[in-house]
Motif scaffolding. Structure first.
Motif, mmCIF file in Angstrom:
data_model
loop_
_atom_site.group_PDB
_atom_site.id
_atom_site.type_symbol
_atom_site.label_atom_id
_atom_site.label_comp_id
_atom_site.label_asym_id
_atom_site.label_seq_id
_atom_site.Cartn_x
_atom_site.Cartn_y
_atom_site.Cartn_z
ATOM 1 N N TYR A 74 0.871 -1.183 0.000
ATOM 2 C CA TYR A 74 0.000 0.000 0.000
ATOM 3 C C TYR A 74 0.906 1.230 0.000
ATOM 4 N N GLN A 76 0.686 4.302 -0.842
ATOM 5 C CA GLN A 76 0.232 5.610 -0.348
ATOM 6 C C GLN A 76 0.365 5.727 1.164
ATOM 7 N N PHE A 77 0.425 4.575 1.863
ATOM 8 C CA PHE A 77 0.574 4.578 3.317
ATOM 9 C C PHE A 77 1.930 4.026 3.764
ATOM 10 N N THR A 79 3.034 1.023 3.620
ATOM 11 C CA THR A 79 2.817 -0.183 4.423
ATOM 12 C C THR A 79 2.755 -1.434 3.545
ATOM 13 N N ARG A 96 6.748 6.777 9.752
ATOM 14 C CA ARG A 96 6.097 7.847 8.991
ATOM 15 C C ARG A 96 5.878 9.090 9.830
ATOM 16 N N GLU A 98 3.199 12.589 9.558
ATOM 17 C CA GLU A 98 1.927 12.941 8.923
ATOM 18 C C GLU A 98 1.669 14.439 9.049
ATOM 19 N N VAL A 109 1.221 11.509 4.067
ATOM 20 C CA VAL A 109 2.209 10.659 4.741
ATOM 21 C C VAL A 109 3.560 10.779 4.056
#
Length: 400
Positions: A74, A76-77, A79, A96, A98, A109
């Motif tokens: 993932y 965009q995160f 992860t 990360r 934020e 992120v």
């Protein structure tokens, strides 16, 4: 020092493999968040969440290869999720930081350090990390102290404005753990609710948090505590704890029943409409189920009480969803209907020697009902079904 060997067998094996692969690849993973909190509390650990300042992709892919498992990314995160047979899911993320562009928006992120990752979290008790290589505990927000004093505390004053779904999580955690919401945190939460912060979040995100509340062991208590936060979804409502308790009892008794529909119908009892379900993701079928329970339970109960024969009760209950039957029961009438639904006759349409058509199925169902309630003897079933099929066929010809 925290003892990782206190983990249950599958989780302990997963952590041991993480440590083994990390040493081979010269990586430093940290167990973070809920798993560390639950270990410190002596509770069972279900989730395994790891954070690395460097090499999260390497660790995730190496673990999947070692376990002959799968890894999903993932980006965009930042992860990864590793799945393998006989092991719990393993979440591996890059440390990360934020930034929130606007109140209620999803954060932007970017990669950061462990300190950044811990300081972005919702509550101090979830901002603790364990270095699984050295067993060193990192606790920059004094989360361990809050665990000892049984407090839920946010990390900064804008926490509930940045992410109002933390209001739901604070209540859920406090109820699950038997903790108190720390006074200043409670003041911030109440201020956020009264200022309309929850309206800055999409209904889809609020529903996801509510569905998580339905999964709690103490779901009725959690939902009751959420009462003041639900107006943004449903308008003003009177939450009836006894209906929530009943919904949980039914859901526990049969895992095939729709837990989310049962709890939602309990919240919306007496006045549910499709507008109330905006953002929930309920299909039309599931929405009909919960609205049937919320809006028609009284009518079904009254009609069952007024019915004079089993045939009348069966015809009424045929239109009830399994969830509504659960809410209506346990009762003699519902139990009898469940027996009827499972009752089978050794009779097929081809046995009737009548032209095919929809009248055949109707005649067979009428015959099954007649045998079950004792209207006819089993040996009379074939002749009875023939008469019914001819009767229904003639009606089709007349109406045609």
């Amino acid at each position: 020092m925290m003892r990782l060997d206190a983990l249950d067998s599958p989780e302990r094996r997963a952590v041991d493999l993480i440590k083994e692969v990390a040493r081979e690849k010269n990586l430093r993973p940290y167990l973070v968040g809920g798993p560390v909190r639950d270990l410190l509390l002596g509770r069972s650990v279900i989730d395994l969440d790891f954070t690395l300042e460097e090499g999260s992709s390497t660790l995730a892919r190496s673990m999947a290869k070692r376990l002959n498992g799968r890894v999903r990314s993932y980006p965009q995160f930042l992860t990864y999720k590793v799945t393998a047979p006989e092991l719990p899911e393993i979440d591996i993320a890059s440390a990360r930081s934020e930034k929130y562009r606007a109140p209620g928006a999803l954060p932007t992120v970017s990669e950061g350090r462990l300190q950044d990752d811990l300081m972005r979290r919702d509550f101090s008790i979830n901002a603790i990390a364990l270095d699984v290589i050295s067993d060193e505990l990192h606790d920059p927000t004094n989360g361990k102290r809050d665990l000892e004093s049984k407090n839920i505390r946010v990390l900064h004053d804008e926490s509930f404005i940045d992410d109002p779904t933390r209001i739901y999580r604070a209540i859920r955690l406090a109820t699950r753990l038997g903790f108190a919401i720390e006074p200043h945190t409670k003041e911030l939460m109440e201020r956020a609710i009264s200022s309309g912060a929850l309206r800055t979040v999409s209904k889809e995100r609020l529903w996801r948090e509510l569905f998580l509340a339905f999964e709690e062991e103490s779901a009725p208590a959690v939902i009751e505590a959420l009462d003041g936060t639900l107006e943004v979804l449903f308008g003003p409502r009177q939450i009836d704890r006894s209906r929530l308790e009943r919904a949980q009892q039914i859901a526990k008794s049969d895992a095939s029943l729709d837990r989310e529909a049962l709890f939602t119908s309990a919240i919306l009892h007496g006045n549910a409409s499709p507008v109330d379900l905006e953002g929930s993701g309920f299909s039309q079928r599931r929405a009909r189920t919960l609205m049937q329970i919320a809006n028609e339970l009284g009518r079904y109960s009254d009609s069952l009480a007024e019915a004079e024969t089993e045939r009348q009760r069966f015809r009424l209950l045929k239109h009830a969803s399994p969830e509504l039957l659960g809410v209506l029961g346990p009762s003699e009438h519902v139990a009898r209907f469940q027996e009827y639904r499972n009752f089978r006759l050794p009779l097929r349409g081809s046995d009737l020697e009548v032209p095919v058509g929809p009248h055949i199925a109707k005649a067979l169902e009428r015959t099954r009902e007649a045998v079950f309630v004792g209207e006819i003897a089993p040996e009379e079933a074939r002749a009875f079904a023939q008469r019914m099929a001819i009767k229904y066929l003639n009606r089709e010809h007349v109406s045609g």
